[in-house]
Motif scaffolding. Structure first.
Motif, PDB file in Angstrom:
ATOM      1  N   GLN A   1      23.543  48.258  44.896  1.00 50.08           N
ATOM      2  CA  GLN A   1      23.378  49.430  45.774  1.00 50.08           C
ATOM      3  C   GLN A   1      22.406  50.423  45.142  1.00 50.08           C
ATOM      4  N   THR A   2      21.953  51.381  45.945  1.00 45.78           N
ATOM      5  CA  THR A   2      21.005  52.381  45.430  1.00 45.78           C
ATOM      6  C   THR A   2      21.393  53.784  45.889  1.00 45.78           C
TER       7      THR A   2
ATOM      8  N   GLU B   1      31.100  60.891  55.728  1.00 47.44           N
ATOM      9  CA  GLU B   1      29.989  60.151  55.139  1.00 47.44           C
ATOM     10  C   GLU B   1      30.405  58.692  54.971  1.00 47.44           C
TER      11      GLU B   1
ATOM     12  N   GLY C   1      29.537  55.351  53.032  1.00 49.00           N
ATOM     13  CA  GLY C   1      28.758  54.898  51.880  1.00 49.00           C
ATOM     14  C   GLY C   1      28.670  55.965  50.802  1.00 49.00           C
TER      15      GLY C   1
ATOM     16  N   CYS D   1      27.250  56.576  44.548  1.00 48.28           N
ATOM     17  CA  CYS D   1      27.548  57.297  43.300  1.00 48.28           C
ATOM     18  C   CYS D   1      28.067  58.707  43.557  1.00 48.28           C
TER      19      CYS D   1
ATOM     20  N   GLN E   1      25.058  62.211  47.404  1.00 48.64           N
ATOM     21  CA  GLN E   1      24.885  62.810  48.721  1.00 48.64           C
ATOM     22  C   GLN E   1      26.122  63.611  49.138  1.00 48.64           C
TER      23      GLN E   1
ATOM     24  N   GLU F   1      33.862  54.528  50.927  1.00 53.13           N
ATOM     25  CA  GLU F   1      33.090  53.500  50.215  1.00 53.13           C
ATOM     26  C   GLU F   1      33.892  52.201  50.208  1.00 53.13           C
ATOM     27  N   ARG F   2      33.171  51.068  50.450  1.00 56.36           N
ATOM     28  CA  ARG F   2      33.863  49.766  50.522  1.00 56.36           C
ATOM     29  C   ARG F   2      33.909  49.034  49.186  1.00 56.36           C
TER      30      ARG F   2
ATOM     31  N   ASP G   1      36.830  50.424  54.622  1.00 56.39           N
ATOM     32  CA  ASP G   1      35.688  49.969  55.405  1.00 56.39           C
ATOM     33  C   ASP G   1      35.238  51.102  56.325  1.00 56.39           C
ATOM     34  N   GLY G   2      34.100  51.677  55.987  1.00 55.89           N
ATOM     35  CA  GLY G   2      33.579  52.810  56.752  1.00 55.89           C
ATOM     36  C   GLY G   2      33.139  52.449  58.154  1.00 55.89           C
TER      37      GLY G   2
ATOM     38  N   LYS H   1      28.027  46.802  55.659  1.00 61.23           N
ATOM     39  CA  LYS H   1      28.807  45.559  55.658  1.00 61.23           C
ATOM     40  C   LYS H   1      30.258  45.853  55.979  1.00 61.23           C
TER      41      LYS H   1
HETATM   42  N1  SAH Z   1      25.208  58.223  49.565  1.00 59.23           N
HETATM   43  C1  SAH Z   1      25.116  57.305  48.481  1.00 59.23           C
HETATM   44  C2  SAH Z   1      24.240  56.131  48.836  1.00 59.23           C
HETATM   45  C3  SAH Z   1      24.815  54.850  48.411  1.00 59.23           C
HETATM   46  S1  SAH Z   1      24.040  53.414  49.073  1.00 59.23           S
HETATM   47  C4  SAH Z   1      24.661  58.007  47.190  1.00 59.23           C
HETATM   48  O1  SAH Z   1      24.323  59.179  47.235  1.00 59.23           O
HETATM   49  O2  SAH Z   1      24.696  57.378  46.150  1.00 59.23           O
HETATM   50  C5  SAH Z   1      25.068  53.032  50.438  1.00 59.23           C
HETATM   51  C6  SAH Z   1      26.504  52.713  50.154  1.00 59.23           C
HETATM   52  O3  SAH Z   1      27.106  52.289  51.369  1.00 59.23           O
HETATM   53  C7  SAH Z   1      26.735  51.583  49.157  1.00 59.23           C
HETATM   54  O4  SAH Z   1      27.489  52.061  48.095  1.00 59.23           O
HETATM   55  C8  SAH Z   1      27.517  50.539  49.961  1.00 59.23           C
HETATM   56  O5  SAH Z   1      28.519  49.870  49.222  1.00 59.23           O
HETATM   57  C9  SAH Z   1      28.137  51.403  51.049  1.00 59.23           C
HETATM   58  N2  SAH Z   1      28.579  50.695  52.246  1.00 59.23           N
HETATM   59  C10 SAH Z   1      27.977  49.698  52.931  1.00 59.23           C
HETATM   60  N3  SAH Z   1      28.739  49.322  53.980  1.00 59.23           N
HETATM   61  C11 SAH Z   1      29.851  50.129  53.958  1.00 59.23           C
HETATM   62  C12 SAH Z   1      31.023  50.235  54.772  1.00 59.23           C
HETATM   63  N4  SAH Z   1      31.238  49.437  55.832  1.00 59.23           N
HETATM   64  N5  SAH Z   1      31.948  51.156  54.430  1.00 59.23           N
HETATM   65  C13 SAH Z   1      31.782  51.971  53.366  1.00 59.23           C
HETATM   66  N6  SAH Z   1      30.704  51.907  52.552  1.00 59.23           N
HETATM   67  C14 SAH Z   1      29.746  51.003  52.856  1.00 59.23           C
END
Ligand code: SAH
Length: 284
Positions: free
Chosen positions: A121-122, A153, A155, A158, A161, A176-177, A201-202, A280
């Motif tokens: 992830q990033t 939010e 995802g 880290c 955001q 976060e998943r 699961d978001g 995902k």
């Molecule tokens: N806002 C974060 C960006 C992380 S990248 C930051 O500031 O670091 C996006 C994130 O979305 C990843 O960590 C990924 O695991 C998460 N993600 C992807 N699908 C998801 C879902 N269905 N539910 C929750 N998180 C999800």
């Protein structure tokens, strides 16, 4: 070859070299004893000193005490590139992005790039996070309120955001998943008690805290999950990446939940091309 020290400076010093005549030495000792009787020993002085040294300590990020300066320069660049919302710029100037990435990457934290946060992830680019926040703050509801209200939010990653969002919101619920990232964000966000972190699961949103005034996703799927629309309050706005209509690449999607005399509906608009990690389903 080492030189012998001059004769007069040899150790141990002779009694004469120690200086003062005997009578003077006794007087000095008496004076010292009298002073010590008046001034009790202060061992806590060492603690005060230790605290002062700790306060001046340079964090091991390589950015030192000037991280605020580096952040200001990043904000200046983002402003020049067109990011105009002062509240967003202020948030970007406040949150120490280098503390949300690995120490080895801290030096790059104030470049406008996404950076790896582990588990494939990033952390998103500051300009893109800023753009999405500005779009949300421009919603009529947010303008009336003066902030984003209650935010969902998707995802957490880290947690960077989420910390930014907290600067312009009343409450943030972040899902976060991936468990290791959820745990990492919890560690990063101890100073932000109003951010509620959820491991789940978001794609299902987070019904227990719904409805939300603002919804933002940091991961993009082929469409916007119905649960997000169901949990978006009337007057609320959603911003997310989504597969472009052409099927190639992603675009930013903005959805407003409009409620007026004609009833309740969702108004959708498509914006610029973006590149986010995939949304995902399920947890890991
Ligand atoms: N806002 C974060 C960006 C992380 S990248 C930051 O500031 O670091 C996006 C994130 O979305 C990843 O960590 C990924 O695991 C998460 N993600 C992807 N699908 C998801 C879902 N269905 N539910 C929750 N998180 C999800």
């Amino acid at each position: 070859m080492s030189e012998a020290p001059p004769r007069g400076k040899r150790f141990p010093l002779s009694l004469q070299q120690l200086g003062s005549p005997k009578a003077g030495g006794a007087a000095a000792r008496e004076a010292r004893e009298a002073r010590e009787a008046r001034e009790p020993l202060k061992p806590q002085g060492h603690w005060q000193q230790a605290a002062a040294i700790k306060a001046k300590a340079v964090p091991p990020s390589g950015l030192g005490l000037d991280s605020a300066g580096v952040r200001q320069r990043m904000v200046k660049r983002l402003r020049t590139e067109g990011l105009a919302d002062e509240r967003v710029l202020q948030a970007l100037a406040t949150v120490p992005r280098h503390e949300f990435v690995d120490t080895a990457l801290a030096i790059q934290a104030y470049e406008d790039t996404s950076l790896p946060i582990g588990h494939g992830q990033t952390i998103s680019k500051p300009s893109v996070v800023g753009r999405m926040m500005a779009l949300m703050l421009a919603a009529p509801g947010a303008q009336q309120r003066g902030h984003l209200g209650k935010v969902l939010e998707i995802g957490t990653g880290c947690g960077y955001q989420a910390a930014l969002l907290m600067q312009v919101a009343k409450q943030v619920v972040s899902v976060e998943r991936l468990k290791p990232l959820h745990d990492k964000a919890r560690h990063h966000l101890v100073a932000y008690p109003a951010v509620r972190l959820v491991y789940g699961d978001g794609m299902l949103g987070h019904a227990p805290s719904a409805p939300y005034d603002s919804i933002i996703s940091a991961a993009g799927g082929d469409d916007i999950p119905q649960a997000w629309l169901d949990q978006l309050a009337p007057g609320g706005r959603l911003v997310a990446p989504m597969t472009a209509p052409s099927g190639r690449g992603q675009v930013l999607v903005l959805i407003d939940h409009v409620r007026d005399a004609q009833g309740s509906r969702f108004v959708r608009s498509l914006h610029e091309a973006v590149l986010f990690v995939p949304l995902k389903s399920g947890v890991m």
